[in-house]
Design a protein around this motif. Structure first.
Motif, PDB file in Angstrom:
ATOM      1  N   LEU A  82      -3.429   4.339   0.627  1.00  0.00           N
ATOM      2  CA  LEU A  82      -4.095   3.889  -0.588  1.00  0.00           C
ATOM      3  C   LEU A  82      -3.621   2.497  -0.963  1.00  0.00           C
ATOM      4  O   LEU A  82      -2.450   2.156  -0.781  1.00  0.00           O
ATOM      5  N   ALA A  83      -4.520   1.693  -1.510  1.00  0.00           N
ATOM      6  CA  ALA A  83      -4.141   0.416  -2.110  1.00  0.00           C
ATOM      7  C   ALA A  83      -3.506   0.710  -3.468  1.00  0.00           C
ATOM      8  O   ALA A  83      -3.692   1.806  -4.027  1.00  0.00           O
ATOM      9  N   ARG A 131       0.840   6.774  -7.474  1.00  0.00           N
ATOM     10  CA  ARG A 131       0.405   5.389  -7.621  1.00  0.00           C
ATOM     11  C   ARG A 131       0.988   4.740  -8.878  1.00  0.00           C
ATOM     12  O   ARG A 131       1.522   3.625  -8.831  1.00  0.00           O
ATOM     13  N   ASN A 163       0.829  -1.199   0.000  1.00  0.00           N
ATOM     14  CA  ASN A 163       0.000   0.000   0.000  1.00  0.00           C
ATOM     15  C   ASN A 163       0.866   1.254   0.000  1.00  0.00           C
ATOM     16  O   ASN A 163       2.095   1.181   0.149  1.00  0.00           O
ATOM     17  N   ASP A 203      -4.379  -0.055  -6.308  1.00  0.00           N
ATOM     18  CA  ASP A 203      -5.379   0.292  -7.330  1.00  0.00           C
ATOM     19  C   ASP A 203      -6.035   1.639  -7.085  1.00  0.00           C
ATOM     20  O   ASP A 203      -6.917   2.063  -7.837  1.00  0.00           O
ATOM     21  N   GLY A 204      -5.601   2.345  -6.031  1.00  0.00           N
ATOM     22  CA  GLY A 204      -6.119   3.671  -5.736  1.00  0.00           C
ATOM     23  C   GLY A 204      -7.226   3.704  -4.708  1.00  0.00           C
ATOM     24  O   GLY A 204      -7.645   4.785  -4.277  1.00  0.00           O
ATOM     25  N   THR A 205      -7.707   2.545  -4.292  1.00  0.00           N
ATOM     26  CA  THR A 205      -8.747   2.493  -3.265  1.00  0.00           C
ATOM     27  C   THR A 205      -8.198   3.013  -1.940  1.00  0.00           C
ATOM     28  O   THR A 205      -7.079   2.674  -1.548  1.00  0.00           O
ATOM     29  N   GLN A 206      -8.968   3.842  -1.252  1.00  0.00           N
ATOM     30  CA  GLN A 206      -8.520   4.364   0.034  1.00  0.00           C
ATOM     31  C   GLN A 206      -8.725   3.306   1.108  1.00  0.00           C
ATOM     32  O   GLN A 206      -9.837   2.867   1.369  1.00  0.00           O
ATOM     33  N   VAL A 207      -7.618   2.901   1.730  1.00  0.00           N
ATOM     34  CA  VAL A 207      -7.635   1.844   2.739  1.00  0.00           C
ATOM     35  C   VAL A 207      -7.918   2.408   4.121  1.00  0.00           C
ATOM     36  O   VAL A 207      -8.661   1.829   4.909  1.00  0.00           O
TER      37      VAL A 207
END
Length: 217
Positions: free
Chosen positions: A60-61, A81, A39, A63-67
């Protein structure tokens, strides 16, 4: 790097250092660090560095997903990213708005290798992204910048500013200094009317020495 309060504070301290050195102003700049789990720890959008605290940073992961994090990550997250995806050797990225690098980014070319420092610490010339992208086109900006990234540890975003890379945050900070100094030298050399550049052979030898021989011979 493992996510921790100490790492987060190091990121904030780097933001404050950039500001103290005149390499950024207000909130125009951002930092990311690759975490051990893949991440990305990244600075938030539009938050003054003077009031930023560790919990303000976002994870962020790939793939851009907010963790994690309650704030919105920097609007230039796609640069961080995608560059980390392209360059597996990069562990930290600093985007700054330093005066001479911004000046160089407004020319229609990158900065050639003009010093041993650039050979060793950057590993080559500083390329210029191929086209200007308005700042509200976040995904396009990340794509264009990443396509222009080479094996060198820096790139100039056309008519925007520099992005500096490193295996860790400390190396990325040194990259910031070398980039700004190199751009300053280049601008002054252009005004003086003459530039002596270094060959690709010397770039490779300098980089290899820095990575494998410096401090050992």
């Amino acid at each position: 790097m493992k996510d921790s309060v100490r790492l987060r504070q190091d990121v904030i301290d780097t933001c404050l250092w950039l500001k103290s050195q005149g390499l950024v102003f207000s909130t125009w700049g951002n930092i990311s660090v690759r975490l051990d789990d893949g991440n990305i720890l990244i600075t938030p959008s539009k938050l003054d560095y003077d009031i930023m605290v560790p919990d303000d940073l976002v994870v962020l992961a790939p793939d851009g997903t907010q963790v994690s994090g309650t704030r919105l990550s920097t609007s230039e997250r796609e640069i961080h990213r995608n560059v980390m995806k392209k360059r597996g050797d990069v562990g930290a990225i600093i985007h700054m708005h330093s005066p001479y690098a911004m000046m160089a980014a407004a020319r229609n070319e990158g900065v050639p290798v003009i010093s041993e420092e650039m050979c060793q610490l950057l590993g080559g010339a500083i390329p210029l992204s191929r086209e200007f992208v308005p700042s509200d086109m976040h995904e396009r900006l990340g794509q264009v910048v990443t396509e222009s990234v080479t094996d060198a540890n820096a790139i100039l975003i056309r008519n925007h500013g520099p992005v500096c890379l490193g295996k860790n945050l400390a190396e990325a900070r040194v990259c910031c200094q070398v980039v700004e100094k190199s751009c300053k030298m280049y601008i002054h050399l252009l005004a003086a009317g003459g530039i002596q550049t270094l060959s690709e052979e010397y770039v490779k030898r300098g980089r290899d020495y820095f990575l494998n021989g410096y401090g050992k011979t």
